[in-house]
Structure formats: structure tokens, C-alpha cells
Motif scaffolding. Structure first.
Motif, mmCIF file in Angstrom:
data_model
loop_
_atom_site.group_PDB
_atom_site.id
_atom_site.type_symbol
_atom_site.label_atom_id
_atom_site.label_comp_id
_atom_site.label_asym_id
_atom_site.label_seq_id
_atom_site.Cartn_x
_atom_site.Cartn_y
_atom_site.Cartn_z
ATOM 1 N N LEU A 124 -32.688 37.488 -25.346
ATOM 2 C CA LEU A 124 -32.020 37.459 -24.049
ATOM 3 C C LEU A 124 -30.747 38.301 -24.085
ATOM 4 O O LEU A 124 -30.149 38.504 -25.134
ATOM 5 C CB LEU A 124 -31.653 36.013 -23.692
ATOM 6 C CG LEU A 124 -32.700 35.168 -22.973
ATOM 7 C CD1 LEU A 124 -34.031 35.189 -23.649
ATOM 8 C CD2 LEU A 124 -32.208 33.748 -22.806
ATOM 9 N N THR A 125 -30.307 38.752 -22.914
ATOM 10 C CA THR A 125 -29.067 39.534 -22.884
ATOM 11 C C THR A 125 -27.871 38.608 -23.116
ATOM 12 O O THR A 125 -27.984 37.385 -23.031
ATOM 13 C CB THR A 125 -28.865 40.203 -21.518
ATOM 14 O OG1 THR A 125 -28.810 39.171 -20.520
ATOM 15 C CG2 THR A 125 -29.982 41.168 -21.196
ATOM 16 N N VAL A 126 -26.725 39.227 -23.380
ATOM 17 C CA VAL A 126 -25.490 38.463 -23.553
ATOM 18 C C VAL A 126 -25.233 37.631 -22.302
ATOM 19 O O VAL A 126 -24.931 36.445 -22.359
ATOM 20 C CB VAL A 126 -24.311 39.428 -23.815
ATOM 21 C CG1 VAL A 126 -22.994 38.690 -23.703
ATOM 22 C CG2 VAL A 126 -24.463 40.065 -25.186
ATOM 23 N N HIS A 127 -25.412 38.263 -21.167
ATOM 24 C CA HIS A 127 -25.180 37.590 -19.890
ATOM 25 C C HIS A 127 -26.088 36.385 -19.729
ATOM 26 O O HIS A 127 -25.655 35.296 -19.335
ATOM 27 C CB HIS A 127 -25.400 38.575 -18.745
ATOM 28 C CG HIS A 127 -24.885 38.069 -17.430
ATOM 29 N ND1 HIS A 127 -23.562 38.189 -17.052
ATOM 30 C CD2 HIS A 127 -25.514 37.433 -16.413
ATOM 31 C CE1 HIS A 127 -23.399 37.665 -15.853
ATOM 32 N NE2 HIS A 127 -24.558 37.191 -15.432
ATOM 33 N N ALA A 132 -28.816 40.159 -27.070
ATOM 34 C CA ALA A 132 -27.823 39.477 -27.899
ATOM 35 C C ALA A 132 -28.076 39.663 -29.385
ATOM 36 O O ALA A 132 -27.153 39.671 -30.189
ATOM 37 C CB ALA A 132 -27.793 37.993 -27.539
ATOM 38 N N GLY A 133 -29.323 39.825 -29.735
ATOM 39 C CA GLY A 133 -29.661 39.948 -31.153
ATOM 40 C C GLY A 133 -29.183 41.251 -31.773
ATOM 41 O O GLY A 133 -29.148 41.389 -32.995
ATOM 42 N N GLN A 168 -21.769 37.732 -32.255
ATOM 43 C CA GLN A 168 -22.706 36.646 -31.965
ATOM 44 C C GLN A 168 -22.021 35.294 -32.074
ATOM 45 O O GLN A 168 -22.339 34.361 -31.339
ATOM 46 C CB GLN A 168 -23.913 36.706 -32.912
ATOM 47 C CG GLN A 168 -24.827 37.878 -32.624
ATOM 48 C CD GLN A 168 -26.133 37.804 -33.381
ATOM 49 O OE1 GLN A 168 -26.624 36.720 -33.685
ATOM 50 N NE2 GLN A 168 -26.710 38.956 -33.708
ATOM 51 N N GLN A 169 -21.047 35.192 -32.988
ATOM 52 C CA GLN A 169 -20.334 33.928 -33.123
ATOM 53 C C GLN A 169 -19.477 33.682 -31.882
ATOM 54 O O GLN A 169 -19.407 32.564 -31.384
ATOM 55 C CB GLN A 169 -19.456 33.951 -34.381
ATOM 56 C CG GLN A 169 -18.777 32.637 -34.680
ATOM 57 C CD GLN A 169 -19.761 31.512 -34.955
ATOM 58 O OE1 GLN A 169 -20.388 30.983 -34.048
ATOM 59 N NE2 GLN A 169 -19.880 31.144 -36.211
ATOM 60 N N MET A 170 -18.829 34.731 -31.405
ATOM 61 C CA MET A 170 -18.051 34.585 -30.165
ATOM 62 C C MET A 170 -18.967 34.150 -29.029
ATOM 63 O O MET A 170 -18.625 33.285 -28.221
ATOM 64 C CB MET A 170 -17.400 35.914 -29.784
ATOM 65 C CG MET A 170 -16.359 36.416 -30.744
ATOM 66 S SD MET A 170 -15.755 38.014 -30.154
ATOM 67 C CE MET A 170 -15.353 38.798 -31.696
ATOM 68 N N GLY A 197 -44.167 46.195 -24.534
ATOM 69 C CA GLY A 197 -43.613 45.003 -25.162
ATOM 70 C C GLY A 197 -42.353 45.311 -25.947
ATOM 71 O O GLY A 197 -42.016 46.456 -26.213
ATOM 72 N N SER A 198 -41.654 44.268 -26.332
ATOM 73 C CA SER A 198 -40.445 44.461 -27.135
ATOM 74 C C SER A 198 -40.791 44.313 -28.606
ATOM 75 O O SER A 198 -41.807 43.747 -28.976
ATOM 76 C CB SER A 198 -39.384 43.411 -26.762
ATOM 77 O OG SER A 198 -39.911 42.129 -26.954
ATOM 78 N N ARG A 199 -39.927 44.790 -29.458
ATOM 79 C CA ARG A 199 -40.245 44.826 -30.889
ATOM 80 C C ARG A 199 -40.454 43.458 -31.490
ATOM 81 O O ARG A 199 -41.006 43.325 -32.554
ATOM 82 C CB ARG A 199 -39.118 45.533 -31.644
ATOM 83 C CG ARG A 199 -39.042 46.996 -31.327
ATOM 84 C CD ARG A 199 -38.816 47.838 -32.578
ATOM 85 N NE ARG A 199 -39.850 48.831 -32.756
ATOM 86 C CZ ARG A 199 -40.724 48.810 -33.749
ATOM 87 N NH1 ARG A 199 -40.692 47.851 -34.642
ATOM 88 N NH2 ARG A 199 -41.626 49.734 -33.844
ATOM 89 N N HIS A 200 -40.013 42.425 -30.811
ATOM 90 C CA HIS A 200 -40.111 41.100 -31.420
ATOM 91 C C HIS A 200 -41.502 40.503 -31.329
ATOM 92 O O HIS A 200 -41.718 39.398 -31.742
ATOM 93 C CB HIS A 200 -39.120 40.141 -30.740
ATOM 94 C CG HIS A 200 -37.720 40.625 -30.798
ATOM 95 N ND1 HIS A 200 -36.935 40.488 -31.915
ATOM 96 C CD2 HIS A 200 -36.960 41.277 -29.892
ATOM 97 C CE1 HIS A 200 -35.762 41.023 -31.672
ATOM 98 N NE2 HIS A 200 -35.742 41.515 -30.469
ATOM 99 N N VAL A 201 -42.415 41.258 -30.785
ATOM 100 C CA VAL A 201 -43.765 40.735 -30.567
ATOM 101 C C VAL A 201 -44.428 40.277 -31.855
ATOM 102 O O VAL A 201 -45.311 39.439 -31.847
ATOM 103 C CB VAL A 201 -44.630 41.811 -29.880
ATOM 104 C CG1 VAL A 201 -46.091 41.466 -29.907
ATOM 105 C CG2 VAL A 201 -44.189 41.954 -28.436
#
Lengths: 294, 358, 236
Positions: free
Chosen positions: C92-95, C133-134, C141-143, A287-291
Motif C-alpha cells: 500500500l502507499t504511504v497515504h 510503503a515497502g 517505515q518506523q516513522m 501485476g506488481s512484483r510481489h505476486v
């Protein structure tokens, strides 16, 4: 040695049972971020539907597909009516609602279909191969095969389609998603419907493979192990559900076989695993850390 | 416009009347009803304890049936196997459950929210297996059956309190005494600094730490205290029901009953769960005994209600309904209603302190 | 007819009313700025426009009343919204964030071309396209938020305090880009800001919001030279 391998195969077979329900749990978590304690009972109801239809003459696979369709609708309805209002509520509320559903669905099953054990027709003939003294059952092969197909399906759906992107976005940030035109409500309903359909498939195949008959208690032990599988693998990881399920299944079988002292209290295995994982590495193996959002 | 003082007097008067009723109850009712009231009391006691942990401190547990079972087995085995009198067993069951609660509370520190609920489910499911495995009296089952004579009232109890052939009166009075004692203790806890710390940790743990609250101490203590309540309730259940049965279905079911009692009665008050416990017990009996009679003509409905599974179904639905309709529970709802009437000001904004209405 | 016409807008949160009848408009191709201090109701205004909170009054976009519409319907109709705090979909990724921006579009090939264009305009996004993205900085992130909102090719973009929490150099670059986009692509913008200087620099007209009411309105030039505005927002 062949005994060990046979036990290993049994473990994998059990693991596939747990993993198939764990996939539904993971899907619910990935869409709405909650642990659904009633997932097993939802799958139970779906399995009873399969029994009901096949009892009335429908071929088993048709009954399963019909049940999956109805379960999809039911799951979507449950999200809209029961879960939507409490999606962002406190853990107490979420536990109450999902446990409430657990009780309600389990009882509805008994009232509607009767509490006596039912015979559920197998979807495929039982068979055991014996290559080199190692026993491999058809159940194991079919369950693992279906699991692999489901994983592939979910991967393609979630990562390669617009609908899947919407599901992931709605789970990650519903507000931003709405601002980009994603119909978050309908997306969540879809997620729950799909999870219910997967649960229906899981129950229909797993119960005949793991128990002599279908009864109101059929899903309860599976659910516990499935939760352990999902926790171990990571509640937001599809692959984790499968790997976790396998580990739990093999651990359970080998423990029962080789550690006699624990054979009565075999539930120590899944719950011990859950506790250790949640304390040491809450996001599980994959899992990812955001779990920890919950 | 009624003042706060007048409302307090009203509450006190109500309490006195209720107490008086509860005291004379066993001599007004036959043994069946008296036993039911005793059951309502011990469920209420466990629910009160659970509320301290879950309502006031925000740690959700669906496994307190394990502590209940632990208390029950302790008392049952001491009486049945070692010839103890019942009352002294409380002195063992209580502290034992408290200590186990501490042991459970520590790992619980690292697990939050729904994950904690999941882990406590493990408690409820594991406890029956562990006792079946390590306790070698029950002959492979989880049931310890007692004879009435082992649990008879001791010689110093006058027959005016517990008549001959009415051991249920004695069982009831013991349970009542414990309920009153633990109720007062809970009131005291809630009004103390510790009680405020419980709520502070629930609402904003990080902030609570900055004000100097030892959050780990608070959380582990909450677990221990709630375990103590559940354990003593379990002991009482042995006296009332003449058996201890902690099989998997029972333990899980009773864990849920505690939760239902807390939700129905309301998390914001100490007395709420007691009322909830009463409702849980009497609602079940009403559904299986009385309701079918009133539904006479509609045979489908009658058949449905006669099914033993009807009760949990109705509980499940009630649970869900309560979350939507009466998030403060019954007592909380009554409280809001009374204070609105009392103040005469319907537009008063009542800040909500219950976790259900966040 | 204005692209966005707002008259007597009333909105708030539950029993607390924040906007007490606000009137303003945005014409096609314009950048309009709403200035205001904290608590004035700037964010509330944009949230009401996007249907995130219930509102009363007249809100017409391209001639249609959008009061009472669901948020996703408003977005699909052509109103982009860059929320306060950037609203990044962190997992999610930037893409994927950019792809999501094009959710309401169907022209596959064009979507991919657009994404490449954004990577050209914001090279840092291109470098991190497969990153979550995070994990990016506030400025990045603003861009991303702006690019994402513009991926849907909206006619109007609502921007909620784009400078919040960003370093001065970053915000200068940001507003320059916004100005370019307005001029080249003709995207109309409604920018809500505390940082009056930069905002007035790219705007044509502006309003000042104070405690839920519009108190000043005029051209960007007029506002920049208005003594009250200068004292309150430009620190002069």
C-alpha cells in the motif's frame, strides 16, 4: 478483411468469457493470495442455481441476482470453513483443498441436478449485427459491457472505499491490519463472497454465450483459459484479467482460424502462454512484483 | 517399553506376511479381484513416484497422468502396431518417460508452488490433445484397444504361475514385480544422500545450496524419477486393463487419483502411497458396488451413491478431511501411534517432516 | 485506577511458556519502559496485550478486562500497537497506510487533517505519500508505523523495540518525537526496548524483564542509576 475483423470480434467475445471468470480468480488472489482451482466449479454451481430458478418460472435476471446473492453467502462460508484453516499452508495443502473442492462441487452438481445437459435461458435476446460485413454478436457487446462495469465497480470498491482499503490491507499484512482494527476474518469472507458472486454472473452469461447447453463439464475449458488470462495479466491485477482475457481469446480464435496445424490442440495456446509468462515475467503484464508470494 | 529394534522386527515381519499374501493372491482370487489388486498396485506405483516429487521434494504436480498416459501409449502402440512382446516395451516406456520428465523438470525450475501446479495441470490437459493429433492410430479418439492375445503371457511362463484363461494372473505378477522393484528403489533413494538432498531442497532451498547441494540437479531428477514411475505404471495398466485411454477426463482424473493416493497414504513414508493406491481403487469399487447394498432402506442415499459422480465427490471430501484430520495420511498416523505405544511416552514431541503439517 | 493494569500475566507459544506471571501498570499520560535482553519476553508481553497470542491473568484497559478479546476489538478500544519490524503494509502507499490507521474512526474531515499533521511532523513521509510503503528505508517505515498507530487516536500505544535496526541518529530523532507526542498529545506509551539509554530518557517509570519475570521496577531515574541495569543494558 471482414473475415479477419469478424474473427477478431469473436476473439474478443471469447476473451470476455474468459476475463469474467478471471476477475473472480484475481479477486481471490488479491484477498487471500491463493490460486483457487475450484473457482470454475463454484461458478458452475451458481449457474445451475440460475437454471433451477428460471426453470421454476422466475425471470432470468431475477434468477441471476438471486444466485449471485446465494453465491456470495456460499463463497463467504467456504472461506470461513474450508480455506481459513489452511490459508498460510504449503502449496501441497492448498492444491489438495482446492482440488478437493473442485471434485466435490462438480459431483454435487451432478448428483443434485442430474448429469443430463440443461437448457439455460438467455438473459437477453441473441442478435448479430453486421456493420460492413463484420459480424458482431450481442453476446460480445453484453459481456464486454458487463466486464467494464465490473472493473469500474471493483476499482471504486477497492481504491475508494474503507471496505476496499480493509480488503487490500488484509491481503498485504493481516497482522498489522488487525492491530489497526480491521476485522480481517470478516474481510476475507467478504472477498470470497464477492468473488463467488462475480463467478455466478460470469457463468450465467458466459455459458449460454459459448456453449449449446449447460452440463457438468461446462466450466472446465473456460477455467483453463481464465487461468491463462489471469497469469498473463498478472494474478493481482483487475485490469490484467481483462486485458489478459482479451489476448487469450483473440489468440485462440485467430490460431484456430489461421494456423490449421494447431487447431486441434488449441489448448496449447493458453498453457503455452501460462508457461512462458510464469517463466519470463511471473507478475504478468500488469501485476506488481510481489505476486511471487505464493 | 518396546525398543526400536523390536519395532523394526515387527515392521519386517509385517512386510513378509503382506508379501506372502500378495504372492499367493492371484491363485486365491478370481480374475475380477486379481485385476483390481493389480490396478491398486499400478496406481500405488505412480503414487510412490509422485510422492518422491511432491512429498519429499515439495514440487506439486497435478499432471502426472500425462506421464502415465505416455507410458501406456508407448507400450500399447509397440504391442498393437509393431508386434512387440509386452515386457520389452517397458525398456522403451521407462527411459522415454524419464527423458520427458527431465524435459519438463527444467522449465519447472523457474516456477514454484501453486504456479507449478497450474503448469502441470497444463500437462494433463494438453497430453490427450497432442496424442490425438499426432498419433494416427486411434481413429480420432484417445483409445487404443488391445486384444487379449497380444498381451498373453510368453511361452516360458509356467501354467502354475499363470493358468490358461487366467492372463490376469500374469498381468498381476508383472505389475507386482515392478511394484516391488520400484518400492525397493524408492527406499534406497530415500535413505541415500540424494534422498536427504530432496528433503533439504524442499524445506529450505537457499540453505541447501549453501551446503553444496546442486538444487537444480535434485529438482530435475525428482521430476524425471517420478515420471519414470508413472510411465511404468502406465505400461502395466495396458497389460492389466487391455487398453490405453488417455482422454482429457481420464488423464486429469488419474492425476488427481495419484494425488489422493499420496495424501491418504501419507507423504512421509515410501510405503504410504502404495497403501493409498490400494485405498483409491478399492474405495471406488466399494462406493459403487457394496455401499448401496448396506444403505438399503434409505432410498435417497442409495440413489445418490448410484450416481457415477458420487465417487469423485467423496474423494474430494475425503481429501479435504484428511488435510484437517490426518495430515500425515493413514500410514503416517499409524506410525505415530505405534511409536507412541512403543516408547510408552505420550509426551514425546515428534518433529514433523511432512509438508502437510508445516 | 491505571489506564493499563496487568497482574500475573502468563503467556507463551503453544506448549512453551514465555511469561510466568508478570505484573505492571501504565497510568494515564505516562511513558513506561520495559527493558530486557533477547528472549526475555518483551515482544511476547506486547503480543499478549494485543490479543495476538492467548494469555491468562488480569489485563484491564480503562477498567475493562480485555483478556480473550480479538486483536481488532482491542485496537478499536483504544490500544495502538507499533509491532516489531514495523509491520509496514508494503503493497500500500504511504497515504493508504496512514488512512488505514484511521480505520476505526468515522470523522472524515478530522482524519484528513490528522494525516496532514503527520506529514508536517515527518516531512519525509509527506514527500513519499504516493510511494509504495515497502520501498522506504527502515527509519522512514518506523516513522510511518508510529504515525499510523497514532492515526487511530489511541489512549495507549504499545511500541515494540522501535530502535531495532535503525541508525543511532535516526533513533535519537525518533525518541525525541515520541517524547514530544507524549507531552503534547497526552498519549500514554508502553515502550519495550533493548536500547535502555534512549528509552529511559523519555520514560517516567520502568521495569526490567528477565526470562519471563519482572525483576526490577522503579522510576526511570532509579533504573538509570541501578548498577545491575547499567551493567546489563547501558554497557557501563
Amino acid at each position: 478483411m471482414s473475415l479477419f475483423l469478424t474473427q477478431l470480434m469473436n476473439g474478443i467475445g471469447n476473451g470476455a468469457v474468459y476475463a469474467s471468470l478471471a476477475l473472480a480468480l484475481v479477486l481471490i488472489f488479491r484477498t487471500t493470495g491463493i490460486l483457487n482451482f475450484s473457482q470454475g466449479e463454484m461458478a458452475l454451481y451458481s449457474t445451475y442455481l440460475v437454471w433451477y430458478f428460471s426453470n421454476r418460472g422466475l425471470p432470468v435476471w431475477v434468477a441471476i441476482l438471486l444466485s449471485m446473492t446465494l453465491s456470495f453467502i456460499g463463497g463467504a462460508a467456504i472461506e470461513r470453513i474450508v480455506i481459513r484453516p489452511v490459508e498460510r499452508a504449503s502449496p501441497l495443502v492448498l492444491v489438495i483443498v482446492t482440488i478437493g473442492m473442485f471434485l466435490a462441487i462438480n459431483s454435487i452438481v451432478q448428483v443434485q441436478f442430474g448429469a443430463d445437459a440443461k437448457h439455460l435461458t438467455r438473459a437477453y435476446p441473441a442478435h448479430v449485427w453486421r456493420p460492413g460485413n463484420v459480424q458482431i454478436s450481442a453476446d460480445t457487446l453484453v459481456l464486454v459491457g458487463i466486464l467494464i462495469l465490473e472493473c469500474l465497480f471493483l476499482y471504486l470498491l477497492l481504491q475508494r472505499t474503507k471496505l476496499g482499503l480493509g480488503v487490500r490491507a488484509a491481503a498485504s499484512n493481516p497482522e498489522s491490519s488487525r492491530l489497526l482494527g480491521v476485522p480481517v476474518g470478516r474481510t476475507l469472507m467478504f472477498g470470497w463472497g464477492l468473488a463467488a458472486a462475480l463467478g455466478a454472473l460470469a457463468g450465467s452469461l458466459a455459458i449460454p454465450a459459448s456453449q449449446p447447453a449447460l452440463s457438468a463439464a461446462s466450466m472446465q475449458s473456460i477455467l483453463v483459459f481464465s487461468f491463462a488470462a489471469a497469469a498473463l495479466g498478472g494474478f493481482d491485477s483487475t485490469i490484467g484479467a481483462v486485458v489478459g482475457g482479451m489476448i487469450v481469446g483473440v489468440a485462440q480464435t485467430l490460431t484456430t482460424q489461421y494456423i490449421k496445424a494447431l487447431s486441434d490442440i488449441v489448448l496449447v495456446v493458453p498453457f503455452g502462454l501460462i508457461l512462458v509468462v510464469l517463466m519470463v515475467r511471473p507478475q504478468g503484464l500488469f501485476g506488481s512484483r510481489h505476486v511471487e508470494r505464493v | 517399553m518396546r525398543s526400536r529394534r523390536q519395532l523394526q522386527v515387527l515392521a519386517l515381519a509385517t512386510a513378509v506376511v503382506v508379501l506372502a499374501f500378495l504372492i499367493v493372491l492371484p491363485h486365491q482370487y478370481g480374475s475380477t479381484n486379481t485385476t483390481r489388486w493389480a490396478q491398486a498396485l499400478y496406481i500405488g506405483v505412480a503414487a510412490m513416484g509422485l510422492n518422491l516429487l511432491t512429498g519429499y521434494n515439495g514440487q506439486v504436480s497435478i499432471g502426472h497422468g500425462a506421464f502415465f498416459g505416455l507410458g501406456a501409449y508407448t507400450s500399447a502402440l509397440l504391442v498393437n502396431q509393431h508386434g512387440w512382446q509386452f515386457l520389452p516395451t517397458l525398456l522403451v516406456a521407462g527411459p522415454l518417460c524419464f527423458l520427458v520428465g527431465v524435459a519438463v523438470g527444467f522449465p519447472a525450475l523457474r516456477v514454484k508452488g501453486l504456479y507449478l501446479a497450474l503448469v502441470t495441470l497444463g500437462l494433463a490437459v494438453l497430453f490427450p490433445d497432442l496424442t490425438k493429433h499426432y498419433v494416427h492410430v486411434t481413429g480420432g479418439t484417445n483409445l487404443v484397444a488391445m486384444t487379449g492375445s497380444e498381451l498373453a503371457p510368453p511361452a516360458w511362463v509356467p501354467t502354475s504361475v499363470s493358468a490358461i484363461g487366467r492372463d490376469d494372473q500374469w498381468a498381476y505378477y508383472v505389475t507386482l514385480a515392478i511394484a516391488i522393484g520400484l518400492f525397493l528403489a524408492a527406499m534406497f533413494i530415500i535413505r541415500s544422500r540424494f534422498g536427504r538432498a530432496l528433503i533439504a531442497v524442499r524445506d529450505h532451498e537457499a540453505a541447501a545450496a549453501t551446503v553444496g547441494i546442486n538444487t537444480s540437479f535434485v529438482k530435475v531428477s525428482a521430476f524425471a524419477i517420478s515420471a519414470l514411475y508413472a510411465g511404468l505404471a502406465g505400461s502395466c495398466s495396458v497389460l492389466v486393463d487391455h487398453l490405453a485411454n488417455a482422454d482429457k477426463v481420464q488423464t486429469f482424473q488419474i492425476s488427481i487419483e495419484f494425488l489422493v493416493a499420496v495424501v491418504i497414504g501419507g507423504t512421509a513414508t515410501v510405503v504410504g502411497p502404495l497403501v493409498g493406491g490400494w485405498l483409491v481403487v478399492f474405495l471406488q469399487h466399494w462406493i459403487s458396488d457394496s455401499l448401496p447394498k448396506h444403505v438399503g432402506s434409505i432410498s435417497v442415499l442409495k440413489r445418490t451413491l448410484a450416481n457415477p459422480a458420487a465417487s469423485p465427490a467423496i474423494f474430494g471430501i475425503i481429501l479435504i478431511l484428511f488435510v484437517f484430520v490426518l495430515p500425515d495420511g493413514l500410514v503416517g498416523g499409524v506410525r505415530r501411534l505405534v511409536s507412541r505405544i512403543g516408547r510408552g511416552d505420550v509426551n514425546d514431541i515428534q518433529p514433523s517432516t511432512t509438508p502437510l503439517t508445516t | 485506577m491505571s489506564l493499563l493494569e496487568v497482574r500475573d500475566l502468563i503467556a507463551g507459544y503453544g506448549p512453551v511458556r514465555v511469561l510466568h506471571g508478570v505484573t505492571f501498570n501504565v497510568d494515564e499520560g505516562e511513558v513506561v519502559v520495559i527493558l530486557g535482553a533477547n528472549g526475555a519476553g518483551k515482544t511476547t508481553t506486547l503480543r499478549a496485550l494485543s490479543g495476538m497470542i492467548p494469555a491468562k491473568g488480569v489485563v484491564a484497559f480503562a477498567g475493562h478486562s480485555i483478556v480473550g478479546w480479538q486483536t481488532d476489538r482491542i485496537a478499536t478500544a483504544g490500544v495502538g500497537h507499533v509491532p516489531q519490524g514495523r509491520g509496514t503494509l508494503s503493497d500500500l502507499t504511504v497515504h493508504d497506510n496512514l488512512l488505514l490507521g484511521a480505520y476505526s474512526r468515522r470523522d472524515r474531515a478530522q482524519i484528513n487533517a490528522d494525516i496532514e499533521r503527520w506529514y508536517a511532523i515527518f516531512p519525509r513521509l509527506g514527500e513519499r505519500r504516493m510511494q509504495a510503503a515497502g520501498s522506504m528505508s527502515g527509519g522512514e517505515q518506523q516513522m510511518l508505523a508510529i504515525a499510523r498507530a497514532l492515526m487511530s487516536r489511541p489512549r495507549l500505544v504499545l511500541l515494540d523495540e522501535p530502535s531495532l535496526g535503525l541508525a543511532p541518529i535516526v533513533t535519537q530523532e525518533l525518541f525525541r518525537t515520541l517524547g514530544d507526542l507524549n507531552r503534547e498529545d497526552g498519549v500514554s506509551m508502553l515502550v519495550v526496548e533493548q536500547n535502555a539509554g534512549l528509552a529511559l530518557g523519555i520514560a517516567k517509570r520502568g521495569y526490567v524483564l528477565e526470562v519471563g519475570r519482572i525483576v526490577v521496577s522503579g522510576s526511570a531515574d532509579e533504573l538509570a542509576h541501578n548498577d545491575d541495569v547499567r551493567r546489563a543494558y547501558l554497557g557501563i
